[in-house]
Design a protein around this motif. Structure first.
Motif, PDB file in Angstrom:
ATOM      1  N   GLY A   1      42.274  40.134  37.444  1.00  0.00           N
ATOM      2  CA  GLY A   1      43.138  41.301  37.272  1.00  0.00           C
ATOM      3  C   GLY A   1      43.575  41.895  38.603  1.00  0.00           C
ATOM      4  O   GLY A   1      43.091  41.517  39.675  1.00  0.00           O
ATOM      5  N   ALA A   2      44.533  42.828  38.530  1.00  0.00           N
ATOM      6  CA  ALA A   2      45.114  43.436  39.721  1.00  0.00           C
ATOM      7  C   ALA A   2      44.033  44.092  40.584  1.00  0.00           C
ATOM      8  O   ALA A   2      43.217  44.862  40.073  1.00  0.00           O
ATOM      9  CB  ALA A   2      46.159  44.472  39.323  1.00  0.00           C
ATOM     10  N   LEU A   3      44.054  43.793  41.891  1.00  0.00           N
ATOM     11  CA  LEU A   3      43.108  44.434  42.810  1.00  0.00           C
ATOM     12  C   LEU A   3      43.445  45.913  42.973  1.00  0.00           C
ATOM     13  O   LEU A   3      42.577  46.727  43.268  1.00  0.00           O
ATOM     14  CB  LEU A   3      43.159  43.751  44.177  1.00  0.00           C
ATOM     15  CG  LEU A   3      42.445  42.409  44.300  1.00  0.00           C
ATOM     16  CD1 LEU A   3      42.773  41.769  45.639  1.00  0.00           C
ATOM     17  CD2 LEU A   3      40.942  42.572  44.134  1.00  0.00           C
ATOM     18  N   ASP A   4      44.715  46.257  42.812  1.00  0.00           N
ATOM     19  CA  ASP A   4      45.140  47.654  42.912  1.00  0.00           C
ATOM     20  C   ASP A   4      45.849  48.031  41.602  1.00  0.00           C
ATOM     21  O   ASP A   4      47.077  47.975  41.511  1.00  0.00           O
ATOM     22  CB  ASP A   4      46.081  47.818  44.106  1.00  0.00           C
ATOM     23  CG  ASP A   4      46.706  49.209  44.152  1.00  0.00           C
ATOM     24  OD1 ASP A   4      46.297  50.088  43.359  1.00  0.00           O
ATOM     25  OD2 ASP A   4      47.618  49.410  44.982  1.00  0.00           O
ATOM     26  N   PRO A   5      45.074  48.398  40.596  1.00  0.00           N
ATOM     27  CA  PRO A   5      45.664  48.651  39.282  1.00  0.00           C
ATOM     28  C   PRO A   5      46.590  49.862  39.247  1.00  0.00           C
ATOM     29  O   PRO A   5      47.411  49.967  38.329  1.00  0.00           O
ATOM     30  CB  PRO A   5      44.455  48.850  38.363  1.00  0.00           C
ATOM     31  CG  PRO A   5      43.289  49.056  39.254  1.00  0.00           C
ATOM     32  CD  PRO A   5      43.606  48.449  40.580  1.00  0.00           C
ATOM     33  N   VAL A   6      46.517  50.740  40.239  1.00  0.00           N
ATOM     34  CA  VAL A   6      47.415  51.907  40.257  1.00  0.00           C
ATOM     35  C   VAL A   6      48.838  51.446  40.598  1.00  0.00           C
ATOM     36  O   VAL A   6      49.798  51.718  39.849  1.00  0.00           O
ATOM     37  CB  VAL A   6      46.932  52.964  41.273  1.00  0.00           C
ATOM     38  CG1 VAL A   6      47.927  54.108  41.360  1.00  0.00           C
ATOM     39  CG2 VAL A   6      45.551  53.488  40.869  1.00  0.00           C
TER      40      VAL A   6
ATOM     41  N   GLY B   1      53.443  49.638  45.599  1.00  0.00           N
ATOM     42  CA  GLY B   1      52.229  49.415  46.376  1.00  0.00           C
ATOM     43  C   GLY B   1      52.539  49.576  47.843  1.00  0.00           C
ATOM     44  O   GLY B   1      53.046  50.619  48.260  1.00  0.00           O
ATOM     45  N   ALA B   2      52.275  48.538  48.626  1.00  0.00           N
ATOM     46  CA  ALA B   2      52.565  48.586  50.056  1.00  0.00           C
ATOM     47  C   ALA B   2      54.052  48.773  50.298  1.00  0.00           C
ATOM     48  O   ALA B   2      54.880  48.461  49.446  1.00  0.00           O
ATOM     49  CB  ALA B   2      52.105  47.284  50.708  1.00  0.00           C
TER      50      ALA B   2
ATOM     51  N   LEU C   1      38.172  51.960  43.911  1.00  0.00           N
ATOM     52  CA  LEU C   1      38.419  50.508  43.906  1.00  0.00           C
ATOM     53  C   LEU C   1      39.888  50.143  44.174  1.00  0.00           C
ATOM     54  O   LEU C   1      40.150  49.185  44.909  1.00  0.00           O
ATOM     55  CB  LEU C   1      37.956  49.884  42.583  1.00  0.00           C
ATOM     56  CG  LEU C   1      36.441  49.717  42.431  1.00  0.00           C
ATOM     57  CD1 LEU C   1      36.104  49.194  41.033  1.00  0.00           C
ATOM     58  CD2 LEU C   1      35.880  48.773  43.484  1.00  0.00           C
ATOM     59  N   PRO C   2      40.874  50.881  43.609  1.00  0.00           N
ATOM     60  CA  PRO C   2      42.261  50.495  43.897  1.00  0.00           C
ATOM     61  C   PRO C   2      42.582  50.569  45.390  1.00  0.00           C
ATOM     62  O   PRO C   2      43.216  49.651  45.936  1.00  0.00           O
ATOM     63  CB  PRO C   2      43.090  51.516  43.102  1.00  0.00           C
ATOM     64  CG  PRO C   2      42.184  51.935  41.986  1.00  0.00           C
ATOM     65  CD  PRO C   2      40.799  51.937  42.591  1.00  0.00           C
ATOM     66  N   ALA C   3      42.134  51.629  46.069  1.00  0.00           N
ATOM     67  CA  ALA C   3      42.405  51.765  47.500  1.00  0.00           C
ATOM     68  C   ALA C   3      41.667  50.681  48.288  1.00  0.00           C
ATOM     69  O   ALA C   3      42.176  50.153  49.277  1.00  0.00           O
ATOM     70  CB  ALA C   3      41.988  53.149  47.990  1.00  0.00           C
TER      71      ALA C   3
ATOM     72  N   LEU D   1      41.421  60.213  38.874  1.00  0.00           N
ATOM     73  CA  LEU D   1      42.287  59.045  39.088  1.00  0.00           C
ATOM     74  C   LEU D   1      43.062  58.709  37.811  1.00  0.00           C
ATOM     75  O   LEU D   1      44.262  58.427  37.863  1.00  0.00           O
ATOM     76  CB  LEU D   1      41.458  57.828  39.520  1.00  0.00           C
ATOM     77  CG  LEU D   1      42.309  56.557  39.677  1.00  0.00           C
ATOM     78  CD1 LEU D   1      43.136  56.607  40.953  1.00  0.00           C
ATOM     79  CD2 LEU D   1      41.473  55.303  39.636  1.00  0.00           C
ATOM     80  N   LEU D   2      42.385  58.765  36.678  1.00  0.00           N
ATOM     81  CA  LEU D   2      43.063  58.431  35.419  1.00  0.00           C
ATOM     82  C   LEU D   2      44.158  59.442  35.117  1.00  0.00           C
ATOM     83  O   LEU D   2      45.213  59.081  34.592  1.00  0.00           O
ATOM     84  CB  LEU D   2      42.053  58.333  34.263  1.00  0.00           C
ATOM     85  CG  LEU D   2      41.054  57.165  34.385  1.00  0.00           C
ATOM     86  CD1 LEU D   2      40.146  57.088  33.164  1.00  0.00           C
ATOM     87  CD2 LEU D   2      41.760  55.828  34.582  1.00  0.00           C
TER      88      LEU D   2
END
Lengths: 352, 238
Positions: free
Chosen positions: A33-38, A78-79, A279-281, A308-309
């Motif tokens: 799954g996505a390393l940065d889910p945000v 993201g970036a 974890l997302p950061a 965060l949610l």
């Protein structure tokens, strides 16, 4: 007519991910799954997808691909990254977009995603999503196990990723404003589950020290270099479960943070676990970044998770119609004069 | 009363830990706890992962509290009776031919046995599946007879072929895919314990019993080329 993105250059490590393969760890299957889910969710929301839809996770260097659909609506989140839409494979200059905004491209146009800045990762979502069959309930790619995503591997030149939608919907272009992706000054950790296998001095050194994200880092594990931890009673334990964010310490004494593609079980003591809200950061941190830690209680961690949610829930309210500066307007009008089609008719709607 | 600790692995996982040991009684408790907890279908419990010595419980803390879960665990363990064996028994073909068993001779030497004795001892047991972990479908089987207990190889191999049969300490396993490996390799199975085409993926489950059936090199090659998986299909109850 089938719709697809044909990959001309894959980028450094581009994989299809979603929010992970949940419920199969008892079979030894990592969640991935996505390393940065945000940022992952933000990319999907920008193109009007469900936030859980599969998208491309792009690390450091983006792909270049050609549109084989009437038109597509895309967005990066993201970036910071520059995204160029070129008229064909030979074109050098095109229309430039940035991350955190949706844009359109039509059949034959080439999309070039540049190098990421600030963070390591950027997500690219396509309106309607990829037409990829989930494996064990997820389209996330687990490269080591050749499971899921596009043929169980990172994208390669020549891949043709099928799309569910053959033309972009009639929606305006949007921008995402004010999404806070700043990293915590120190990553917060809950000590344990095996913190008693380290000396107090070592744990102090771990919490007070500064670590560097080493180049051996991948989607499975973030390798750190910094103050060494000393084990009590050796570094081999009978295997137990590994949560995402677990910080294990092998014989060399340097901490290793286990990420989305981590093995489900392992036999090294784990000194602490990164809290879920951080974890997302952590996931979007770059090789060479400095990282330090701060102890938190489970209760504090759960409160931060709630925050965060709430931040994630608020993403749709941060989506605003894409306003254009006069320079953008000129570019847009020029583009409009040179080409025709639904995509550009739509583009012009968002010009004020 | 069962001795255990409930440890936090961050804010979304609890580890019910029975101690640093490979023990059939501990495994029975871990698996019984997993079964009972899964059957309760507690809202907010995302998944449970049994390991050799512990049960990981992944949960959504905004739906279910850690304290509530700890109480459920304590209640289950307090009333846990001798768990009935629920696993299936699977026969897995293994070829112990030296061509596919790079460490067989060395293992025999270190154990003061003939290679044929190693094969005989290894294949005459019924093994318990302690857990699946490390790789998709990789089952940790025990207990290996004490005559064959060896520490890991001093130099791990960077890559071993799928199907390799390894031994290490009290455990033995078949690697479902090519991987780096520090165990001693004494054979190879022609069947795959991981099949992504299966709806549930892995052929074995924690709690199953496994017997190894020695096959000739010829038979190994025949099964490999047939690609037929003769094991029972995984049940859907877990």
């Amino acid at each position: 007519m089938s719709a697809a993105l044909r990959i001309l250059e894959p980028g450094l490590l581009t994989t299809v991910q979603d929010l992970g393969r949940i419920g199969y760890q008892h079979l030894g299957v990592p969640t991935s799954g996505a390393l940065d889910p945000v940022s992952f969710r933000a990319a999907n929301i920008l193109v009007g997808n469900a936030p859980t839809e599969g998208a491309l996770e792009i690390a450091y260097v983006g792909p270049r691909f050609i549109i084989e659909a009437d038109s597509v609506n895309l967005a990066c989140a993201g970036a910071e990254v520059s995204v160029d839409v070129l008229d064909d494979e030979a074109a050098v200059n095109g229309v430039r977009y940035s991350s955190m905004q949706s844009f359109r491209a039509r059949r034959g146009q080439v999309v070039r995603v540049g190098q990421t800045a600030g963070w390591s990762l950027v997500y690219l979502a396509v309106e309607g999503g990829f037409d990829i069959k989930p494996v064990l309930g997820s389209v996330s790619t687990y490269v080591r196990g050749h499971i899921g995503g596009w043929q169980g591997r990172a994208l390669a030149a020549g891949d043709t990723l099928p799309l569910r939608q053959s033309s972009a919907g009639k929606r305006d272009e949007f921008r995402l404003e004010g999404l806070d992706l700043t990293r915590p000054s120190r990553f917060r950790v809950v000590l344990g589950p095996q913190n008693t296998r380290f000396s107090d001095t070592s744990i102090r050194a771990f919490l007070d020290g500064e670590y560097t994200v080493s180049p051996a880092t991948d989607r499975m594990a973030m390798q750190l270099a910094g103050p060494r931890l000393e084990h009590i009673g050796g570094h081999d334990i009978v295997s137990d479960g590994i949560a995402q964010g677990s910080i294990q310490v092998p014989g060399h004494g340097q901490p290793v943070i286990l990420m989305a593609d981590r093995q489900t079980t392992g036999g090294y003591p784990k000194v602490a676990t990164i809290i879920s809200a951080d974890l997302p950061a952590l996931g979007r941190s770059r090789i060479g970044d400095k990282i330090s830690f701060q102890e938190a209680s489970v209760e504090e961690a759960q409160q931060l998770r709630r925050t965060l949610l709430q931040q994630i829930d608020a993403i749709p309210s941060r989506i605003v119609p894409a306003h254009r500066t006069s320079d953008d307007l000129t570019t847009c009008l020029l583009t409009h004069n040179l080409i025709s089609g639904i995509a550009n008719a739509q583009l012009s709607l968002s010009v004020e | 009363m069962t001795e255990y600790n409930v440890l936090a692995a961050g804010d979304t996982a609890l580890i019910v830990d029975f101690g640093n040991q490979v023990d059939l009684n501990v495994s029975a408790k871990v698996l019984a706890l997993a079964g009972r907890l899964n059957a309760l279908k507690i809202d907010g419990v995302i998944e449970t992962v049994p390991t050799i010595r512990s049960l990981s419980i992944y949960y959504e803390p905004l739906t279910v509290s850690a304290i509530g879960l700890e109480r459920q665990v304590a209640d289950i363990l307090e009333h846990l009776e001798e768990a009935p064996a629920t696993g299936r028994t699977c026969d897995i073909p293994v070829c112990y031919d030296p061509e596919l068993a790079p460490d067989l001779e060395q293992v025999a030497l270190q154990c003061n046995l003939h290679p044929a004795d190693v094969v005989e001892i290894h294949s005459s047991r019924t093994y318990h599946v302690y857990m699946l972990g490390f790789l998709p479908g990789l089952a940790y089987l025990g207990d290996l007879p004490p005559e064959l207990a060896l520490p890991r190889r001093t130099t791990p191999r960077p890559r071993i072929p799928a199907g390799s049969l390894g031994i290490g300490g009290k455990l033995t396993c078949i690697y479902p895919m090519a991987t780096p490996c520090g165990w001693h390799l004494i054979g190879r199975s022609p069947i795959s314990l991981w099949d992504p085409a299966l709806t549930r993926g892995a052929l074995l489950r924690a709690g199953d019993k496994v017997r190894f059936k020695p096959v000739s090199l010829h038979e190994y090659r025949r099964v490999c080329s047939d690609g037929i998986v003769a094991l029972p299909q995984p049940d859907t109850s877990h």
